[in-house]
Design an enzyme around this catalytic site. Structure first.
Site, PDB file in Angstrom:
ATOM      1  CG  ASP A  18      -2.100   0.928   1.086  1.00 36.45           C
ATOM      2  OD1 ASP A  18      -2.349   1.397  -0.047  1.00 36.45           O
ATOM      3  OD2 ASP A  18      -2.761   1.212   2.101  1.00 36.45           O
ATOM      4  CD1 TRP A  23       7.493   6.540  -2.551  1.00 36.50           C
ATOM      5  CD2 TRP A  23       7.040   7.022  -4.710  1.00 36.50           C
ATOM      6  NE1 TRP A  23       8.690   6.642  -3.228  1.00 36.50           N
ATOM      7  CE2 TRP A  23       8.439   6.936  -4.552  1.00 36.50           C
ATOM      8  CE3 TRP A  23       6.515   7.310  -5.970  1.00 36.50           C
ATOM      9  CZ2 TRP A  23       9.323   7.125  -5.604  1.00 36.50           C
ATOM     10  CZ3 TRP A  23       7.398   7.513  -7.024  1.00 36.50           C
ATOM     11  CH2 TRP A  23       8.785   7.425  -6.836  1.00 36.50           C
ATOM     12  NE  ARG A  31      -4.116   7.058  -7.085  1.00 37.68           N
ATOM     13  CZ  ARG A  31      -4.033   6.671  -5.815  1.00 37.68           C
ATOM     14  NH1 ARG A  31      -3.831   7.567  -4.866  1.00 37.68           N
ATOM     15  NH2 ARG A  31      -4.144   5.409  -5.494  1.00 37.68           N
ATOM     16  CG  HIS A  35      -0.074   2.295  -9.366  1.00 46.49           C
ATOM     17  ND1 HIS A  35      -0.288   1.875  -8.068  1.00 46.49           N
ATOM     18  CD2 HIS A  35      -1.153   3.050  -9.695  1.00 46.49           C
ATOM     19  CE1 HIS A  35      -1.454   2.353  -7.651  1.00 46.49           C
ATOM     20  NE2 HIS A  35      -1.990   3.068  -8.610  1.00 46.49           N
ATOM     21  CD  GLU A  65     -13.284  -4.802  -1.442  1.00 43.79           C
ATOM     22  OE1 GLU A  65     -12.129  -5.224  -1.705  1.00 43.79           O
ATOM     23  OE2 GLU A  65     -14.151  -5.501  -0.865  1.00 43.79           O
ATOM     24  CG  ASN A  66      -7.776  -2.033  -5.414  1.00 43.69           C
ATOM     25  OD1 ASN A  66      -6.908  -2.878  -5.184  1.00 43.69           O
ATOM     26  ND2 ASN A  66      -7.989  -1.019  -4.589  1.00 43.69           N
ATOM     27  CD1 TRP A  67     -13.019  -5.189  -9.460  1.00 38.24           C
ATOM     28  CD2 TRP A  67     -12.207  -4.432 -11.401  1.00 38.24           C
ATOM     29  NE1 TRP A  67     -12.396  -6.238 -10.093  1.00 38.24           N
ATOM     30  CE2 TRP A  67     -11.891  -5.803 -11.296  1.00 38.24           C
ATOM     31  CE3 TRP A  67     -11.800  -3.736 -12.548  1.00 38.24           C
ATOM     32  CZ2 TRP A  67     -11.180  -6.501 -12.280  1.00 38.24           C
ATOM     33  CZ3 TRP A  67     -11.103  -4.432 -13.524  1.00 38.24           C
ATOM     34  CH2 TRP A  67     -10.801  -5.793 -13.386  1.00 38.24           C
ATOM     35  NE  ARG A  69      -7.386   2.066  -5.731  1.00 35.90           N
ATOM     36  CZ  ARG A  69      -6.196   2.137  -5.192  1.00 35.90           C
ATOM     37  NH1 ARG A  69      -5.160   2.501  -5.924  1.00 35.90           N
ATOM     38  NH2 ARG A  69      -6.020   1.854  -3.914  1.00 35.90           N
ATOM     39  CD  GLU A 205       2.361 -13.035  15.918  1.00 27.80           C
ATOM     40  OE1 GLU A 205       2.245 -11.841  16.284  1.00 27.80           O
ATOM     41  OE2 GLU A 205       1.898 -13.991  16.571  1.00 27.80           O
TER      42      GLU A 205
END
Ligand code: IPE
Ligand code: IPE
Ligand code: MG
Length: 253
Positions: A18, A23, A31, A35, A65-67, A69, A205
């Protein structure tokens, strides 16, 4: 730099990659540039995992869920995935890394599916290291798919309707032949799971790192494994039981 030696190397590390967008934004870049840099980190991380002796590395690359975007960002991510597979298959073969996927990959663009099929086939015989790409993955859709397959198996008589074991159900998950993750790492400072391996990470963990994914380094990977080594995994038992046990205790199910 010499490879660090760990008391215990986690067999399966899963990473929520993520922070690509932030960044880039911090640098005034689009953006998608984040990537692109993220793909470089993917390449390095696969090598590092192999050097560290990690058997299974799962990377969360695209969620169901990224669809949501913007269309051009989704398109850029799919192009990068295709580019990565075309370019990296040779290296995967050289390093004897098998590729697997989890998620509804049948709904990805045809050009991506084609490259996935090619790479999966070309690396199918390797057994030492497995790279699992979570693509169009979400735990909730995975449960729905597993429940549907389980119901069909009950109907056909393959599974008894009285079988209430976790193992029988887990055999219907995308991860049926992949061990549960021991360590889950998330970069970018977010401390949520975002629909990732909810069932499989029941006893994993978690290590949350502030770095954005393009900055995730070999050193930070090593530090996360050191942190994993400081944790006491009890799987429901008491700490005293673990100290008393002569043999290492394992096994959550
Ligand atoms: C992770 O970086 C990559 C994917 C989810 C595909 P993000 O794109 O989520 O970056 P942030 O969280 O917006 O910074
Ligand atoms: C999780 O990151 C999905 C991937 C890394 C592929 P997101 O950036 O999509 O997660 P949220 O929306 O911030 O929870
Ligand atoms: Mg994000």
């Amino acid at each position: 730099m010499a490879d660090p030696t760990f008391a215990h190397v986690p067999r399966h590390v899963a990473i929520i990659m993520d922070g690509n967008g932030r960044w880039a934004q911090q640098r005034g870049l689009p953006r998608v540039e984040g990537h692109r840099r993220g793909v470089e980190t993917v390449r390095k991380t696969i090598e590092t995992a192999r050097d560290f002796g990690i058997e299974y590395l799962t990377l969360y690359a695209f969620s169901v869920e990224n669809w949501r975007r913007p269309e051009d960002e989704v398109g850029a991510l799919m192009n990068l995935l295709e580019y990565f597979l075309k370019k990296e298959t040779k290296t995967l073969i050289k390093n004897r890394v098998r590729l697997r996927t989890i998620g509804r990959t049948q709904d990805l663009p045809a050009k991506v599916r084609r490259e996935l099929d090619r790479t999966i086939e070309a690396t199918a015989d390797f057994t030492e290291h497995t790279l699992v790409l979570a693509l169009n993955y979400g735990s909730r859709t995975e449960v729905v798919d597993a429940a549907q397959s389980f119901a069909a198996a009950v109907q056909s008589g393959e599974i008894s309707p009285d079988d209430k074991s976790w193992e029988a159900f887990a055999r219907r998950l995308y991860t049926h032949d992949i061990p549960d993750p021991d360590l889950v790492i998330r970069t970018s400072g977010e401390t949520r799971v975002s629909n990732f391996l909810l069932l499989q990470a029941a006893y994993a963990e978690f290590v949350f790192l502030p770095s954005f994914w393009p900055d995730f380094s070999r050193d930070e990977f090593a530090q996360a494994i050191e942190e994993f080594n400081r944790r006491e995994r009890r799987f429901g038992r008491t700490g005293d039981q673990l100290t008393a046990a002569a043999a290492p205790v394992s096994g959550a199910s």
